[in-house]
Every structure is written in C-alpha cells, then in structure tokens.
Design a protein around this motif. Structure first.
Motif, mmCIF file in Angstrom:
data_model
loop_
_atom_site.group_PDB
_atom_site.id
_atom_site.type_symbol
_atom_site.label_atom_id
_atom_site.label_comp_id
_atom_site.label_asym_id
_atom_site.label_seq_id
_atom_site.Cartn_x
_atom_site.Cartn_y
_atom_site.Cartn_z
ATOM 1 N N MET A 263 -8.564 -13.831 -11.793
ATOM 2 C CA MET A 263 -8.243 -14.887 -10.833
ATOM 3 C C MET A 263 -6.832 -15.406 -11.042
ATOM 4 S SD MET A 263 -10.801 -15.183 -8.838
ATOM 5 C CE MET A 263 -10.462 -16.763 -8.051
ATOM 6 N N GLY A 264 -6.331 -15.273 -12.263
ATOM 7 C CA GLY A 264 -4.980 -15.755 -12.552
ATOM 8 C C GLY A 264 -3.906 -14.723 -12.310
ATOM 9 N N ASN A 265 -4.296 -13.516 -11.894
ATOM 10 C CA ASN A 265 -3.340 -12.440 -11.658
ATOM 11 C C ASN A 265 -3.045 -12.268 -10.181
ATOM 12 O OD1 ASN A 265 -3.311 -11.854 -14.384
ATOM 13 N ND2 ASN A 265 -4.759 -10.150 -14.215
ATOM 14 N N THR A 266 -1.916 -11.656 -9.894
ATOM 15 C CA THR A 266 -1.644 -11.230 -8.531
ATOM 16 C C THR A 266 -2.459 -9.965 -8.245
ATOM 17 O OG1 THR A 266 0.200 -9.788 -9.121
ATOM 18 C CG2 THR A 266 0.700 -12.127 -8.720
ATOM 19 N N ILE A 267 -2.580 -9.605 -6.973
ATOM 20 C CA ILE A 267 -3.293 -8.383 -6.615
ATOM 21 C C ILE A 267 -2.630 -7.174 -7.273
ATOM 22 C CG2 ILE A 267 -3.925 -6.860 -4.711
ATOM 23 C CD1 ILE A 267 -4.183 -9.291 -2.926
ATOM 24 N N GLU A 268 -1.311 -7.158 -7.270
ATOM 25 C CA GLU A 268 -0.580 -6.045 -7.887
ATOM 26 C C GLU A 268 -0.890 -5.949 -9.381
ATOM 27 O OE1 GLU A 268 1.812 -3.649 -7.246
ATOM 28 O OE2 GLU A 268 1.473 -3.781 -5.088
ATOM 29 N N GLU A 269 -0.944 -7.075 -10.070
ATOM 30 C CA GLU A 269 -1.239 -7.073 -11.505
ATOM 31 C C GLU A 269 -2.640 -6.547 -11.770
ATOM 32 O OE1 GLU A 269 1.566 -10.789 -13.029
ATOM 33 O OE2 GLU A 269 -0.446 -11.181 -12.252
ATOM 34 N N ASN A 270 -3.591 -6.940 -10.938
ATOM 35 C CA ASN A 270 -4.966 -6.463 -11.107
ATOM 36 C C ASN A 270 -5.068 -4.964 -10.840
ATOM 37 O OD1 ASN A 270 -6.254 -8.834 -11.931
ATOM 38 N ND2 ASN A 270 -6.478 -9.557 -9.824
ATOM 39 N N MET A 271 -4.324 -4.478 -9.865
ATOM 40 C CA MET A 271 -4.365 -3.046 -9.573
ATOM 41 C C MET A 271 -3.769 -2.243 -10.720
ATOM 42 S SD MET A 271 -5.930 -2.725 -6.741
ATOM 43 C CE MET A 271 -5.566 -1.064 -6.207
ATOM 44 N N ARG A 272 -2.691 -2.735 -11.303
ATOM 45 C CA ARG A 272 -2.103 -2.033 -12.443
ATOM 46 C C ARG A 272 -3.066 -2.027 -13.633
ATOM 47 N NH1 ARG A 272 2.852 -4.214 -10.432
ATOM 48 N NH2 ARG A 272 2.651 -6.113 -11.689
ATOM 49 N N LEU A 273 -3.797 -3.116 -13.805
ATOM 50 C CA LEU A 273 -4.782 -3.178 -14.877
ATOM 51 C C LEU A 273 -5.942 -2.217 -14.617
ATOM 52 C CD1 LEU A 273 -5.668 -4.602 -17.502
ATOM 53 C CD2 LEU A 273 -6.778 -6.340 -16.079
ATOM 54 N N LEU A 274 -6.364 -2.123 -13.354
ATOM 55 C CA LEU A 274 -7.473 -1.246 -12.991
ATOM 56 C C LEU A 274 -7.150 0.211 -13.291
ATOM 57 C CD1 LEU A 274 -10.232 -0.793 -11.540
ATOM 58 C CD2 LEU A 274 -8.938 -0.642 -9.404
ATOM 59 N N TYR A 275 -5.946 0.643 -12.951
ATOM 60 C CA TYR A 275 -5.597 2.057 -13.096
ATOM 61 C C TYR A 275 -5.016 2.393 -14.467
ATOM 62 C CZ TYR A 275 -6.730 2.564 -8.224
ATOM 63 O OH TYR A 275 -7.405 2.582 -7.030
ATOM 64 N N LYS A 276 -5.041 1.438 -15.364
ATOM 65 C CA LYS A 276 -4.631 1.712 -16.738
ATOM 66 C C LYS A 276 -5.681 2.544 -17.465
ATOM 67 C CE LYS A 276 -2.952 -0.689 -20.877
ATOM 68 N NZ LYS A 276 -2.642 -2.024 -21.465
ATOM 69 N N ASP A 277 -6.937 2.412 -17.043
ATOM 70 C CA ASP A 277 -8.051 3.084 -17.714
ATOM 71 C C ASP A 277 -8.464 4.359 -16.993
ATOM 72 O OD1 ASP A 277 -8.178 1.077 -19.586
ATOM 73 O OD2 ASP A 277 -9.711 -0.061 -18.509
ATOM 74 N N SER A 278 -9.196 5.190 -17.721
ATOM 75 C CA SER A 278 -9.767 6.402 -17.133
ATOM 76 C C SER A 278 -10.914 6.048 -16.196
ATOM 77 C CB SER A 278 -10.287 7.339 -18.225
ATOM 78 O OG SER A 278 -9.250 7.771 -19.074
ATOM 79 N N GLN A 279 -11.138 6.909 -15.196
ATOM 80 C CA GLN A 279 -12.254 6.736 -14.268
ATOM 81 C C GLN A 279 -12.773 8.101 -13.832
ATOM 82 O OE1 GLN A 279 -11.492 4.004 -10.921
ATOM 83 N NE2 GLN A 279 -9.654 3.305 -11.990
#
Length: 383
Positions: A263-279
């Motif tokens: 909630m404290g991040n921008t959308i861009e920050e959350n997307m970068r965090l999401l794609y940091k990990d394997s899926q």
C-alpha cells in the motif's frame, strides 16, 4: 533471409541444464511457418486451441475466433459471437472447443454457454449454485488455465484466488476444492474430490492460491505459481501423487511480494517487486513424446528505467524446462529464451512438437501483419 536471421538468434540461446551444456534451442528447431494476418486477427491472444491440424485463435477485441489452417497455411473466420440478444453470451473469459460445432464459453455472468459454429446458443449452465466458489470460470491458455473435457464431463477451476495467510493450513486444504466438473449427461455441477495434500504447495506466496495446470486425457497436472511441487491427479481413480520438479533456472521463489507493505508503494514499485521472483507461468503436456513442458519466469531485477507494467502483458523472456513423464518426471534439459524474441504465454503442442511465436513487440523481426510459428521437437532428449 528472414528465416536465416531467426536461426542466428536462436543459436545464441543456450541450455542451462548442467547435463546438456552444449545444447541450444536451435538444435531442436524443425520448422518455421508464417501466415499473413489482417486487422481482424489479434497479434497476441489470451486463448488458443489446437484441433486436428488447425489452430483456433481468440480475438477478444473483435469478439471472434479465427481458424488458422496449419496444413494449407491460410487463416479464415470461424466464429463471431454475440454479446446480447437470444444468442448473447455476455463478455466471455476465453473458450473451449470440444468439436467444431460444440464450443463452450465461460461468461462473467456465472454461466457457461454452449454455442455451435453458427453462434447459436445451444444450452447454458449456471454454476452460482456452487455457493462457496466466488471466482468466475475462465478458459485461458495465458497462464495455462484451460477447460478440460474427459468422459463427457467438463473440468474447470472456479476456486477463490485470495485467501489470508493464516487460513492456508492442513485443515483448510482438506476442505478446499479448486476444481469443478460439469456433467454434460445430467447438466449438473459437482466439486472434483481433488485436494492439495500439503500446505508446502503454497510455501511461497501464502496469500494466493494461484496455480497453472494442464490435462492429458484422465490426468490433471497442477503446480502453484511459486513452487516446485507438481500434483499429478488421476481423474478416473482420484489418486494423487506429489512430484518435486527439478530446475536450475527457477530458483528464486519467495513470498517477499506478499509480505511487503504494498500500500505504501507505487504501482511501478510493486511490479518490480513482483517480477523479482521466479514464477511458473505455464504447463503443457506433449502426449506424442510423453514430455512435460514447464514454462517459467526466472525472476530478475527490473531497473527503474524500464516500464515494469509492460512485463504483465509481454514478458521480455521466459524459460522452458523439459521433463520425461515416463521417467518419473526427470529433468531432461532447460532453456532460457533470448530476450524480446518470443511471446510469453503463447504456445501449443501438436504432432510435430512444441510451437512458439517469435512475435514479441520488441523483436526487430516482428511484423504485425504476419504470424510466425517456430516448431521444436525435443523427442531426441529421451534417447
């Protein structure tokens, strides 16, 4: 000249499997096909289905399905569905073809419509009576979540997607049924008695029950988006087997995204965090070669100068891990695809092998008026 350039590109994509260090993806390329497409055919799709020599391609923006005849190398309109009126199906979430004259459309109206190839609604089935299931059904090849047809039953997922961390326990999983069957003889819905037998399936990403799955006749293959544990479920005997898949490419699973204060991040920050990990982003079964293809995203640091939002639609790269179904799903080889070359989420299996689309928007060879398919035969890996 075009094909030659693409082959050179493929030669740069090497296998990362320690047992197959000297192999490249180009070693398995057996065919390249290209077809002219017009403005009524979307260059990317959420759903495709291969049947008897033809690829059926969903054009969501045009409310239509195109048939691509892979033998005659032509495309032709197949079906134009209607939103309203006596044959209206609302806004569908993909499709599933049992035959050319029996097409199922899951709808956001909590119904599944059966339509013939003249766009006439033959029947509709309302699954609201299931009660506890709060998520609309879909039949997508994006993230491989298609319907499956077996023994005159339609199998699909309608389970809830988001569950609080503390709820995912052994007791919860005993009662959680992710899949439903539609008995076409009786027109009734039932929960599939498949259950996840271990909360380790959701070890990383505890707030989500997202999964990808594939089916081959009486077998269902299911894997969470952030795990190495594959569930191998027999639809006829209801027996289930847990299989730990090996990979040297998908090694960055974590729950950092779900534990972060997003909630404290921008959308861009959350997307970068999401794609940091394997899926895990896909599974495909090759019945002809008895192989399983696991499609994944290895995870990477997305720099601030890149538009992370584009990753959600067009991943720059993905991985292919190939397993021998007849040898307890042993890992045969893995490949990391060259960046900005192939469309992620776009693949199908036919008699010739695994088919990929070198049509990434950032690919310098991309032509929006042309569909290009590369076919790979990995059968020799078993020899």
């Amino acid at each position: 000249m075009r094909i030659a350039k693409l082959v050179v590109i493929l030669l740069l994509s090497a296998s990362c499997n320690q047992k197959q260090k000297d192999l490249s993806l180009a070693d398995f390329l057996i065919n390249t096909e290209s077809f002219s497409i017009d403005q009524h055919i979307s260059p990317s799709t959420f759903r495709m289905q291969y049947i008897d020599g033809s690829l059926f391609w969903w054009n969501r923006d045009h409310s239509s399905i195109t048939e691509i005849d892979l033998t005659d190398k032509v495309s032709r309109p197949f079906l134009k569905y209607q939103f309203e009126g006596p044959n209206g199906i609302g806004s569908p979430s993909g499709f599933y073809m049992v035959s050319r004259d029996s097409i199922f459309f899951p709808s956001k109206l909590s119904k599944i419509f059966l339509v013939n190839n003249n766009s006439e609604v033959l029947n509709s089935f309302d699954y609201l009576s299931l009660g506890d299931h709060k998520y609309s059904a879909s039949s997508f090849t994006r993230y491989t979540r298609p319907f499956h047809f077996y023994a005159n039953q339609l199998f699909f997922e309608v389970g809830p997607q988001l569950v609080p961390t503390e709820f995912i326990s052994e007791d919860f999983l005993k009662s959680y049924s992710p899949f439903v069957t539609l008995n076409l003889n009786q027109g009734t819905f039932e929960e599939l008695p498949m259950r996840f037998t271990s909360s380790a399936h959701f070890k990383f990403g505890p707030n989500t029950l997202n999964m990808v799955f594939a089916a081959s006749e009486e077998k269902y293959l299911i894997i969470g988006t952030r795990t190495d544990m594959l569930y191998y479920y027999d639809l006829s005997t209801q027996e289930i087997e847990e299989i730990q898949l090996e990979s040297q490419l998908l090694t960055r699973f974590s729950n950092a995204y779900f534990e972060a204060d997003r909630m404290g991040n921008t959308i861009e920050e959350n997307m970068r965090l999401l794609y940091k990990d394997s899926q895990n982003i896909g599974l495909l079964v090759d019945q002809h070669r008895k192989l399983l293809y696991r499609i994944g995203f290895a995870g990477e640091e997305v720099s601030a100068d890149l538009d992370a939002m584009k990753y959600s639609e067009f991943l720059p790269t993905f991985t292919i891990s190939i397993y021998d179904i007849e040898d307890e799903f042993s890992l045969l080889s893995e490949f990391s695809l060259l960046r900005n070359t192939y469309l992620a989420h776009h693949y199908f299996v036919d008699e010739k092998g695994l088919n990929l689309f070198p049509m990434h928007p950032e690919n310098p060879e991309f032509n929006e008026d042309e569909m290009v398919i590369h076919t790979f035969d990995f059968g020799s890996l078993k020899k």
